[in-house]
Design an enzyme around this catalytic site. Structure first.
Site, PDB file in Angstrom:
ATOM      1  N   THR A   1      69.224  70.823  50.845  1.00  0.00           N
ATOM      2  CA  THR A   1      68.833  71.836  49.863  1.00  0.00           C
ATOM      3  C   THR A   1      69.804  71.760  48.689  1.00  0.00           C
ATOM      4  OG1 THR A   1      68.030  73.220  51.658  1.00  0.00           O
ATOM      5  CG2 THR A   1      68.435  74.318  49.549  1.00  0.00           C
TER       6      THR A   1
ATOM      7  N   PHE B   1      61.758  72.407  55.540  1.00  0.00           N
ATOM      8  CA  PHE B   1      61.441  73.811  55.823  1.00  0.00           C
ATOM      9  C   PHE B   1      61.515  74.144  57.311  1.00  0.00           C
ATOM     10  CE2 PHE B   1      59.482  72.843  51.758  1.00  0.00           C
ATOM     11  CZ  PHE B   1      59.901  73.913  50.986  1.00  0.00           C
TER      12      PHE B   1
ATOM     13  N   LYS C   1      62.668  75.405  60.977  1.00  0.00           N
ATOM     14  CA  LYS C   1      63.433  76.586  61.383  1.00  0.00           C
ATOM     15  C   LYS C   1      64.231  76.210  62.631  1.00  0.00           C
ATOM     16  CE  LYS C   1      59.538  78.995  61.890  1.00  0.00           C
ATOM     17  NZ  LYS C   1      58.580  78.004  61.408  1.00  0.00           N
TER      18      LYS C   1
ATOM     19  N   LYS D   1      62.359  75.082  47.341  1.00  0.00           N
ATOM     20  CA  LYS D   1      63.102  75.391  48.565  1.00  0.00           C
ATOM     21  C   LYS D   1      63.942  76.665  48.390  1.00  0.00           C
ATOM     22  CE  LYS D   1      65.184  75.056  52.463  1.00  0.00           C
ATOM     23  NZ  LYS D   1      64.520  75.385  53.712  1.00  0.00           N
TER      24      LYS D   1
ATOM     25  N   TYR E   1      60.933  92.705  59.773  1.00  0.00           N
ATOM     26  CA  TYR E   1      61.622  93.437  60.838  1.00  0.00           C
ATOM     27  C   TYR E   1      62.976  93.929  60.318  1.00  0.00           C
ATOM     28  CZ  TYR E   1      58.173  91.792  64.155  1.00  0.00           C
ATOM     29  OH  TYR E   1      56.999  91.567  64.822  1.00  0.00           O
ATOM     30  N   ALA E   2      63.219  95.216  60.463  1.00  0.00           N
ATOM     31  CA  ALA E   2      64.540  95.731  60.100  1.00  0.00           C
ATOM     32  C   ALA E   2      65.529  95.278  61.171  1.00  0.00           C
ATOM     33  CB  ALA E   2      64.507  97.251  60.036  1.00  0.00           C
TER      34      ALA E   2
ATOM     35  N   CYS F   1      71.257  78.892  56.044  1.00  0.00           N
ATOM     36  CA  CYS F   1      70.429  78.710  54.845  1.00  0.00           C
ATOM     37  C   CYS F   1      70.349  79.954  53.952  1.00  0.00           C
ATOM     38  CB  CYS F   1      69.030  78.262  55.248  1.00  0.00           C
ATOM     39  SG  CYS F   1      69.049  76.606  55.961  1.00  0.00           S
TER      40      CYS F   1
ATOM     41  N   LYS G   1      73.632  81.230  51.980  1.00  0.00           N
ATOM     42  CA  LYS G   1      74.181  80.292  50.986  1.00  0.00           C
ATOM     43  C   LYS G   1      73.150  79.982  49.903  1.00  0.00           C
ATOM     44  CE  LYS G   1      73.139  75.696  52.904  1.00  0.00           C
ATOM     45  NZ  LYS G   1      72.209  75.234  51.885  1.00  0.00           N
TER      46      LYS G   1
ATOM     47  N   LYS H   1      70.327  83.701  65.255  1.00  0.00           N
ATOM     48  CA  LYS H   1      68.983  84.086  65.694  1.00  0.00           C
ATOM     49  C   LYS H   1      68.730  83.442  67.040  1.00  0.00           C
ATOM     50  CE  LYS H   1      66.240  80.428  63.546  1.00  0.00           C
ATOM     51  NZ  LYS H   1      65.092  80.118  62.734  1.00  0.00           N
TER      52      LYS H   1
HETATM   53  N1  LIG Z   1      69.835  73.973  59.315  1.00  0.00           N
HETATM   54  C1  LIG Z   1      68.639  74.325  58.871  1.00  0.00           C
HETATM   55  O1  LIG Z   1      67.910  75.084  59.489  1.00  0.00           O
HETATM   56  C2  LIG Z   1      68.127  73.768  57.561  1.00  0.00           C
HETATM   57  C3  LIG Z   1      66.777  73.895  57.244  1.00  0.00           C
HETATM   58  C4  LIG Z   1      66.311  73.383  56.055  1.00  0.00           C
HETATM   59  C5  LIG Z   1      67.195  72.773  55.164  1.00  0.00           C
HETATM   60  N2  LIG Z   1      68.511  72.686  55.474  1.00  0.00           N
HETATM   61  C6  LIG Z   1      69.414  72.016  54.532  1.00  0.00           C
HETATM   62  O2  LIG Z   1      69.634  70.682  55.003  1.00  0.00           O
HETATM   63  C7  LIG Z   1      70.983  70.277  54.714  1.00  0.00           C
HETATM   64  C8  LIG Z   1      71.687  69.882  56.013  1.00  0.00           C
HETATM   65  O3  LIG Z   1      71.788  71.037  56.819  1.00  0.00           O
HETATM   66  P1  LIG Z   1      72.271  70.963  58.349  1.00  0.00           P
HETATM   67  O4  LIG Z   1      72.158  72.333  58.886  1.00  0.00           O
HETATM   68  O5  LIG Z   1      71.568  69.838  59.039  1.00  0.00           O
HETATM   69  O6  LIG Z   1      73.820  70.560  58.122  1.00  0.00           O
HETATM   70  P2  LIG Z   1      74.887  70.191  59.229  1.00  0.00           P
HETATM   71  O7  LIG Z   1      76.175  70.640  58.693  1.00  0.00           O
HETATM   72  O8  LIG Z   1      74.419  70.638  60.575  1.00  0.00           O
HETATM   73  O9  LIG Z   1      74.853  68.583  59.276  1.00  0.00           O
HETATM   74  C9  LIG Z   1      75.318  67.763  58.256  1.00  0.00           C
HETATM   75  C10 LIG Z   1      75.834  66.460  58.900  1.00  0.00           C
HETATM   76  O10 LIG Z   1      76.089  65.516  57.875  1.00  0.00           O
HETATM   77  C11 LIG Z   1      77.261  64.801  58.231  1.00  0.00           C
HETATM   78  N3  LIG Z   1      77.806  64.166  57.015  1.00  0.00           N
HETATM   79  C12 LIG Z   1      78.393  64.756  55.943  1.00  0.00           C
HETATM   80  N4  LIG Z   1      78.742  63.820  55.032  1.00  0.00           N
HETATM   81  C13 LIG Z   1      78.362  62.628  55.529  1.00  0.00           C
HETATM   82  C14 LIG Z   1      78.450  61.278  55.045  1.00  0.00           C
HETATM   83  N5  LIG Z   1      78.990  60.996  53.883  1.00  0.00           N
HETATM   84  N6  LIG Z   1      77.953  60.304  55.829  1.00  0.00           N
HETATM   85  C15 LIG Z   1      77.401  60.566  57.032  1.00  0.00           C
HETATM   86  N7  LIG Z   1      77.303  61.821  57.534  1.00  0.00           N
HETATM   87  C16 LIG Z   1      77.766  62.824  56.793  1.00  0.00           C
HETATM   88  C17 LIG Z   1      78.162  65.866  58.850  1.00  0.00           C
HETATM   89  O11 LIG Z   1      79.196  65.303  59.631  1.00  0.00           O
HETATM   90  C18 LIG Z   1      77.145  66.671  59.659  1.00  0.00           C
HETATM   91  O12 LIG Z   1      77.004  66.151  60.971  1.00  0.00           O
HETATM   92  C19 LIG Z   1      71.629  71.456  53.972  1.00  0.00           C
HETATM   93  O13 LIG Z   1      71.475  71.251  52.600  1.00  0.00           O
HETATM   94  C20 LIG Z   1      70.785  72.635  54.420  1.00  0.00           C
HETATM   95  O14 LIG Z   1      70.776  73.681  53.477  1.00  0.00           O
HETATM   96  C21 LIG Z   1      69.004  73.148  56.657  1.00  0.00           C
END
Ligand SMILES: NC(=O)c1ccc[n+]([C@@H]2O[C@H](COP(=O)([O-])OP(=O)(O)OC[C@H]3O[C@@H](n4cnc5c(N)ncnc54)[C@H](O)[C@@H]3O)[C@@H](O)[C@H]2O)c1
Length: 453
Positions: free
Chosen positions: A121, A155, A157, A210, A257-258, A266, A269, A327
């Site tokens: 994102t 997207f 969850k 997003k 839901y309250a 997500c 931030k 959650k």
């Molecule tokens: N978690 C969610 O539910 C969700 C849903 C939709 C979108 N997103 C977005 O997706 C992105 C990733 O989220 P996440 O929750 O998977 O993050 P996360 O922190 O769980 O995972 C990120 C991974 O990337 C690795 N990493 C970082 N730099 C690196 C590099 N240079 N080379 C190789 N690996 C590297 C880290 O070690 C880590 O394991 C974010 O932008 C987030 O906002 C997350």
């Protein structure tokens, strides 16, 4: 297709495994060596239902592999997904450090053309920045090709990530050229056989979509939490109001839901990043600021209720806490309301007995001192948590907490009071069982049997 996914977190692991499931050859690049070692042995370092069996199967078949070396991941890759974290930066904006570092590594490592796709994102304009950064370095290395960067926000969850990826509500493809759009449409076609839910748009629109989606969902939650605050003062049950308004299809039943506030990796931030993006454009994000402010207040509500109940004295009180993850269905503790409550309880001198079906291991480093001193106890059993407790606080609505053996809970507790941070219990039933009940935006119903007698 041959794919490379950079980042093996919640998004990267699910993306890599699900594309492998559809017959693609996927190499996932991860820089964290301990995470990498676990993955190479088929162990998933996060809790996500359905992920481990899929990952194991494709590791065994060779469709999926992991490496710490980017050059290996890029070998023959046609599409490269960037799925690294974009946490909150110092000024509230999205910290693009990881994304831009990946761009630099790609610029230094790529030896053949491929499509780069931002799945992280990221703020509007990031794909352009990533592309410029990579292409500048390719040119400096004397290479004759350039790469294109598309946006494909995710997207999914947490808790139902595999299901969401395999059967998406929609796939947003942000591409400024037809070839990239075609390639991504082909890649996603197997996920969309019954219904074509691909939404094509420009790169910047996809990046913004997003943020707008998450900000809107956070707004619904904060709106209901504000209504709940008013309800509790007016003697109205927010649950009646929720059912009353949710039946209107223009409003819908989801995300109204309250509760004790939203958390996770997500919403918090992304709302903050959008506020900062607006500020940088000289635009006043009045609604977003209110959404964030309401959520910050909401996260303190459970502690306030508990403290009030004990007339401000929590020293030595034993508080049972059910649910730690932000959650149900995940072990993710990022910005979880439970942590705000737990920190406040510990600071006030209470002893906390917390339980969660999967998130306890992730707590040990953060709370090493409290665990060591015995002020905090962690476990998986809800009944252990209520042993000798002066109060029970439900923070995360895991299924296992919905219909516990209340007789057993009441017998184990020193004082029978339940603070229901997610309004999952029926106040009348709970009162009949002999508990005092405090929900969010609900008038108190009844008193404990001992009081009544
Ligand atoms: N978690 C969610 O539910 C969700 C849903 C939709 C979108 N997103 C977005 O997706 C992105 C990733 O989220 P996440 O929750 O998977 O993050 P996360 O922190 O769980 O995972 C990120 C991974 O990337 C690795 N990493 C970082 N730099 C690196 C590099 N240079 N080379 C190789 N690996 C590297 C880290 O070690 C880590 O394991 C974010 O932008 C987030 O906002 C997350």
């Amino acid at each position: 297709m041959r794919l490379c996914v950079i980042g093996a977190g919640y998004v990267g692991l699910v993306t890599a495994s699900c594309f492998a499931e559809m017959g693609n050859r996927v190499i996932c690049v991860e820089r964290d060596s301990s995470r990498l070692a676990q993955l190479a042995n088929g162990r998933v370092p996060i809790y996500e239902p359905g992920l481990e069996p899929m990952l194991k199967a494709h590791l065994a078949s060779g469709q999926l592999s992991f490496t710490g070396v980017l050059a290996e991941g890029l070998r023959q890759a046609q599409v490269v997904f960037i799925a690294v974290g974009t946490p909150t930066g110092e000024d509230g904006s999205a910290d693009l450090g990881h994304v831009l570092a990946v761009a630099d590594q790609l610029g230094q490592t790529l030896i053949a053309p491929c499509l780069i796709v931002d799945k992280s994102t990221v703020p509007v304009g990031t794909a352009e920045r990533v592309g410029q950064r990579i292409n500048r370095q390719l040119a400096a290395r004397g290479l004759s090709f350039q790469v294109t960067v598309a946006s494909n926000p995710e997207f999914l969850k947490e808790g139902s990530a595999v299901e969401d990826f395999m059967r998406p509500d929609r796939v947003v493809l942000g591409c400024d050229d037809e070839d990239s759009a075609d390639q991504l449409r082909r890649l996603y076609a197997p996920f969309l056989r019954n219904h074509d839910r691909v939404l094509n748009m420009g790169v910047r629109a996809a990046e913004f979509t997003k943020y707008a989606a998450n900000a809107f969902l956070a707004t619904k939650i904060s709106f209901m939490n504000e209504m709940a605050g008013l309800c509790s003062r007016l003697g109205v049950d927010i649950e009646d109001v929720r059912r009353g308004i949710g039946s209107d299809r223009r409003i819908g039943t989801h995300f109204i839901y309250a509760g004790c506030g939203y958390g996770g990796s997500c919403f918090p931030k992304d709302v903050r990043a959008l506020i900062r993006a607006a500020e940088l454009e000289g635009f006043e994000p009045a609604i977003l600021r209110a959404v964030e402010a309401r959520n910050a207040l909401q996260k303190t509500l459970l502690f306030q209720s508990v403290r009030e109940h004990f007339n401000g004295f929590l020293q030595g009180r034993v508080v049972a806490l059910w649910g730690l993850s932000f959650k149900p269905g995940t072990d993710d503790l990022r910005e979880a309301p439970s942590l705000v409550l737990l920190d406040a309880l510990l600071a006030a001198g209470a002893r906390v007995q917390a339980c969660d079906p999967v998130a306890c291991p992730a707590m040990t480093a953060r709370y090493a001192e409290a665990l060591e001193s015995g002020q905090l106890r962690l476990g998986e059993s809800p009944y252990m948590a209520v042993e000798g407790a002066d109060a029970l606080v439900l923070v995360t609505e895991w299924k296992q907490f919905r219909q516990p053996d209340f007789e057993r809970v009441r017998a184990a507790m020193r004082m029978p009071i339940i603070f229901d941070g997610r309004n999952i219990y029926d106040p009348v039933e709970i009162a009949q069982l002999g508990f005092l009940y405090r929900g969010i935006g609900r008038p108190p119903a009844g008193h404990c049997k001992a009081d009544a007698a």
